[in-house]
Design an enzyme around this catalytic site. Structure first.
Site, PDB file in Angstrom:
ATOM      1  N   ALA A  38       0.834  -1.203   0.000  1.00  0.00           N
ATOM      2  CA  ALA A  38       0.000   0.000   0.000  1.00  0.00           C
ATOM      3  C   ALA A  38       0.867   1.252   0.000  1.00  0.00           C
ATOM      4  O   ALA A  38       1.908   1.307   0.661  1.00  0.00           O
ATOM      5  CB  ALA A  38      -0.901   0.001   1.234  1.00  0.00           C
ATOM      6  N   THR A  39       0.398   2.260  -0.716  1.00  0.00           N
ATOM      7  CA  THR A  39       1.114   3.535  -0.751  1.00  0.00           C
ATOM      8  C   THR A  39       1.319   4.121   0.649  1.00  0.00           C
ATOM      9  O   THR A  39       2.424   4.590   0.953  1.00  0.00           O
ATOM     10  CB  THR A  39       0.391   4.531  -1.676  1.00  0.00           C
ATOM     11  OG1 THR A  39       0.325   3.956  -2.987  1.00  0.00           O
ATOM     12  CG2 THR A  39       1.120   5.861  -1.742  1.00  0.00           C
ATOM     13  N   MET A  42       4.352   2.517   2.125  1.00  0.00           N
ATOM     14  CA  MET A  42       5.590   3.014   1.526  1.00  0.00           C
ATOM     15  C   MET A  42       5.940   4.377   2.129  1.00  0.00           C
ATOM     16  O   MET A  42       7.103   4.636   2.464  1.00  0.00           O
ATOM     17  CB  MET A  42       5.450   3.127   0.007  1.00  0.00           C
ATOM     18  CG  MET A  42       6.732   3.609  -0.678  1.00  0.00           C
ATOM     19  SD  MET A  42       6.547   3.902  -2.454  1.00  0.00           S
ATOM     20  CE  MET A  42       5.529   5.395  -2.447  1.00  0.00           C
ATOM     21  N   LEU A  45       7.507   4.002   5.418  1.00  0.00           N
ATOM     22  CA  LEU A  45       8.923   3.633   5.274  1.00  0.00           C
ATOM     23  C   LEU A  45       9.783   4.862   4.980  1.00  0.00           C
ATOM     24  O   LEU A  45      10.884   4.993   5.518  1.00  0.00           O
ATOM     25  CB  LEU A  45       9.108   2.587   4.181  1.00  0.00           C
ATOM     26  CG  LEU A  45       8.678   1.177   4.524  1.00  0.00           C
ATOM     27  CD1 LEU A  45       8.742   0.282   3.290  1.00  0.00           C
ATOM     28  CD2 LEU A  45       9.535   0.598   5.643  1.00  0.00           C
ATOM     29  N   GLU A  47       9.202   7.916   5.960  1.00  0.00           N
ATOM     30  CA  GLU A  47       9.344   8.654   7.211  1.00  0.00           C
ATOM     31  C   GLU A  47      10.308   7.934   8.161  1.00  0.00           C
ATOM     32  O   GLU A  47      11.124   8.573   8.825  1.00  0.00           O
ATOM     33  CB  GLU A  47       7.987   8.870   7.867  1.00  0.00           C
ATOM     34  CG  GLU A  47       7.145   9.869   7.090  1.00  0.00           C
ATOM     35  CD  GLU A  47       6.136  10.578   7.951  1.00  0.00           C
ATOM     36  OE1 GLU A  47       6.341  11.774   8.219  1.00  0.00           O
ATOM     37  OE2 GLU A  47       5.160   9.929   8.366  1.00  0.00           O
ATOM     38  N   GLY A  66       7.192  15.216  10.464  1.00  0.00           N
ATOM     39  CA  GLY A  66       6.976  15.315   9.032  1.00  0.00           C
ATOM     40  C   GLY A  66       5.971  16.403   8.712  1.00  0.00           C
ATOM     41  O   GLY A  66       4.928  16.511   9.368  1.00  0.00           O
ATOM     42  N   HIS A  73       4.385   6.651  -6.358  1.00  0.00           N
ATOM     43  CA  HIS A  73       4.414   5.197  -6.154  1.00  0.00           C
ATOM     44  C   HIS A  73       4.277   4.609  -7.547  1.00  0.00           C
ATOM     45  O   HIS A  73       3.184   4.603  -8.109  1.00  0.00           O
ATOM     46  CB  HIS A  73       3.285   4.765  -5.234  1.00  0.00           C
ATOM     47  CG  HIS A  73       3.429   3.367  -4.732  1.00  0.00           C
ATOM     48  ND1 HIS A  73       2.584   2.849  -3.785  1.00  0.00           N
ATOM     49  CD2 HIS A  73       4.311   2.379  -5.034  1.00  0.00           C
ATOM     50  CE1 HIS A  73       2.941   1.595  -3.529  1.00  0.00           C
ATOM     51  NE2 HIS A  73       3.976   1.297  -4.283  1.00  0.00           N
ATOM     52  N   ARG A 117      10.911  17.708   7.056  1.00  0.00           N
ATOM     53  CA  ARG A 117      10.636  17.537   8.473  1.00  0.00           C
ATOM     54  C   ARG A 117      11.092  18.796   9.201  1.00  0.00           C
ATOM     55  O   ARG A 117      12.066  19.434   8.791  1.00  0.00           O
ATOM     56  CB  ARG A 117      11.368  16.312   9.040  1.00  0.00           C
ATOM     57  CG  ARG A 117      10.937  15.012   8.362  1.00  0.00           C
ATOM     58  CD  ARG A 117      11.551  13.785   9.010  1.00  0.00           C
ATOM     59  NE  ARG A 117      10.940  13.487  10.291  1.00  0.00           N
ATOM     60  CZ  ARG A 117       9.758  12.882  10.445  1.00  0.00           C
ATOM     61  NH1 ARG A 117       9.055  12.512   9.397  1.00  0.00           N
ATOM     62  NH2 ARG A 117       9.287  12.638  11.651  1.00  0.00           N
TER      63      ARG A 117
END
Length: 135
Positions: A38-39, A42, A45, A47, A66, A73, A117
Protein backbone atom coordinates in the site's frame (compact mmCIF):
# COMPACT_ATOMS: atom_id res chain seq x y z
CA UNK A 1 17.22 29.94 22.75
CA UNK A 2 17.19 27.69 19.70
CA UNK A 3 18.47 24.14 19.53
CA UNK A 4 21.92 23.38 18.15
CA UNK A 5 21.23 21.57 14.89
CA UNK A 6 24.79 21.86 13.58
CA UNK A 7 25.14 18.07 13.39
CA UNK A 8 22.47 17.96 10.69
CA UNK A 9 24.01 18.28 7.24
CA UNK A 10 23.50 17.27 3.61
CA UNK A 11 24.50 13.71 2.84
CA UNK A 12 23.16 12.10 6.02
CA UNK A 13 21.27 8.95 5.04
CA UNK A 14 18.89 6.53 6.71
CA UNK A 15 17.04 3.39 5.71
CA UNK A 16 13.92 1.50 6.71
CA UNK A 17 12.93 -1.91 5.39
CA UNK A 18 10.25 -4.55 5.59
CA UNK A 19 9.10 -7.74 3.95
CA UNK A 20 5.63 -7.10 2.55
CA UNK A 21 3.06 -9.03 4.57
CA UNK A 22 -0.68 -9.14 4.14
CA UNK A 23 -0.97 -6.40 6.80
CA UNK A 24 0.97 -4.04 4.47
CA UNK A 25 -1.35 -4.44 1.48
CA UNK A 26 -3.77 -1.89 0.06
CA UNK A 27 -6.93 -3.83 1.03
CA UNK A 28 -5.76 -4.15 4.66
CA UNK A 29 -4.97 -0.45 5.11
CA UNK A 30 -7.94 0.81 3.13
CA UNK A 31 -6.11 2.35 0.21
CA UNK A 32 -7.20 0.04 -2.62
CA UNK A 33 -8.33 -3.41 -3.63
CA UNK A 34 -5.17 -4.97 -5.08
CA UNK A 35 -3.08 -7.15 -2.74
CA UNK A 36 0.24 -5.29 -3.13
CA UNK A 37 2.27 -2.91 -0.94
CA UNK A 38 0.00 0.00 0.00
CA UNK A 39 1.11 3.53 -0.75
CA UNK A 40 0.57 4.64 2.89
CA UNK A 41 2.94 1.86 4.01
CA UNK A 42 5.59 3.01 1.53
CA UNK A 43 5.17 6.54 2.91
CA UNK A 44 5.64 5.19 6.43
CA UNK A 45 8.92 3.63 5.27
CA UNK A 46 10.03 7.00 3.87
CA UNK A 47 9.34 8.65 7.21
CA UNK A 48 11.14 5.86 9.05
CA UNK A 49 14.18 6.25 6.80
CA UNK A 50 14.21 10.02 7.44
CA UNK A 51 14.04 9.41 11.19
CA UNK A 52 16.93 6.94 10.93
CA UNK A 53 19.01 9.60 9.15
CA UNK A 54 18.69 12.40 11.71
CA UNK A 55 16.81 11.57 14.90
CA UNK A 56 19.90 10.25 16.74
CA UNK A 57 21.66 13.56 16.07
CA UNK A 58 19.01 15.83 17.58
CA UNK A 59 19.56 17.55 20.93
CA UNK A 60 17.85 16.06 23.97
CA UNK A 61 14.18 17.00 24.18
CA UNK A 62 13.84 17.51 20.41
CA UNK A 63 12.40 15.44 17.60
CA UNK A 64 11.47 15.94 13.97
CA UNK A 65 7.93 16.01 12.62
CA UNK A 66 6.98 15.31 9.03
CA UNK A 67 5.40 18.33 7.34
CA UNK A 68 5.54 17.71 3.57
CA UNK A 69 5.66 14.58 1.43
CA UNK A 70 5.67 14.69 -2.35
CA UNK A 71 6.05 11.14 -3.62
CA UNK A 72 5.33 8.87 -6.54
CA UNK A 73 4.41 5.20 -6.15
CA UNK A 74 5.44 3.86 -9.55
CA UNK A 75 5.68 0.07 -9.27
CA UNK A 76 3.75 -2.63 -7.41
CA UNK A 77 5.39 -4.94 -4.86
CA UNK A 78 3.82 -8.33 -4.07
CA UNK A 79 3.45 -9.94 -0.67
CA UNK A 80 6.67 -11.70 0.32
CA UNK A 81 9.07 -9.29 -1.35
CA UNK A 82 11.50 -7.08 0.64
CA UNK A 83 11.31 -3.29 0.31
CA UNK A 84 14.05 -0.86 1.38
CA UNK A 85 13.39 2.87 1.62
CA UNK A 86 16.16 5.44 1.89
CA UNK A 87 16.15 9.11 2.83
CA UNK A 88 19.10 11.41 2.15
CA UNK A 89 19.36 14.91 3.60
CA UNK A 90 19.64 17.41 0.75
CA UNK A 91 19.47 20.65 2.73
CA UNK A 92 19.02 22.02 6.23
CA UNK A 93 17.45 25.47 6.58
CA UNK A 94 16.97 26.53 10.20
CA UNK A 95 14.73 23.88 11.78
CA UNK A 96 13.60 22.41 8.43
CA UNK A 97 15.33 19.36 6.98
CA UNK A 98 14.82 18.49 3.30
CA UNK A 99 15.17 14.90 2.09
CA UNK A 100 15.29 13.02 -1.20
CA UNK A 101 13.53 9.66 -0.70
CA UNK A 102 13.33 6.46 -2.71
CA UNK A 103 12.06 2.93 -2.23
CA UNK A 104 13.14 -0.22 -4.02
CA UNK A 105 11.92 -3.77 -3.91
CA UNK A 106 14.02 -6.75 -4.97
CA UNK A 107 13.48 -5.89 -8.64
CA UNK A 108 12.59 -2.23 -9.19
CA UNK A 109 12.53 1.33 -8.03
CA UNK A 110 8.99 1.46 -6.65
CA UNK A 111 8.74 5.03 -5.39
CA UNK A 112 10.59 8.30 -4.99
CA UNK A 113 10.13 11.92 -4.08
CA UNK A 114 10.88 14.56 -1.48
CA UNK A 115 10.11 14.89 2.20
CA UNK A 116 10.43 17.74 4.70
CA UNK A 117 10.64 17.54 8.47
CA UNK A 118 10.75 20.29 11.11
CA UNK A 119 12.70 19.91 14.35
CA UNK A 120 10.68 20.84 17.43
CA UNK A 121 11.17 21.09 21.16
CA UNK A 122 8.88 18.27 22.36
CA UNK A 123 7.76 19.97 25.59
CA UNK A 124 6.83 23.23 23.82
CA UNK A 125 5.13 21.35 20.99
CA UNK A 126 3.11 19.23 23.40
CA UNK A 127 2.04 22.33 25.36
CA UNK A 128 0.69 23.89 22.12
CA UNK A 129 -1.16 20.69 21.26
CA UNK A 130 -2.73 20.54 24.73
CA UNK A 131 -3.89 24.17 24.33
CA UNK A 132 -6.03 23.06 21.37
CA UNK A 133 -8.05 20.87 23.73
CA UNK A 134 -8.84 23.87 25.94
CA UNK A 135 -10.27 26.05 23.17
Amino acid sequence: MSADLSRLRPGLRGEAALVVGDEHTAPRVGSGAVRVLATPVMINLFEGAALAAIEHLLPAGHQSLGTILNVRHIAATPVGMRVVASATVEKVDGRTVYFRVEARDERDLIGDGTHERVVVNVAKFDARVQQKLKK
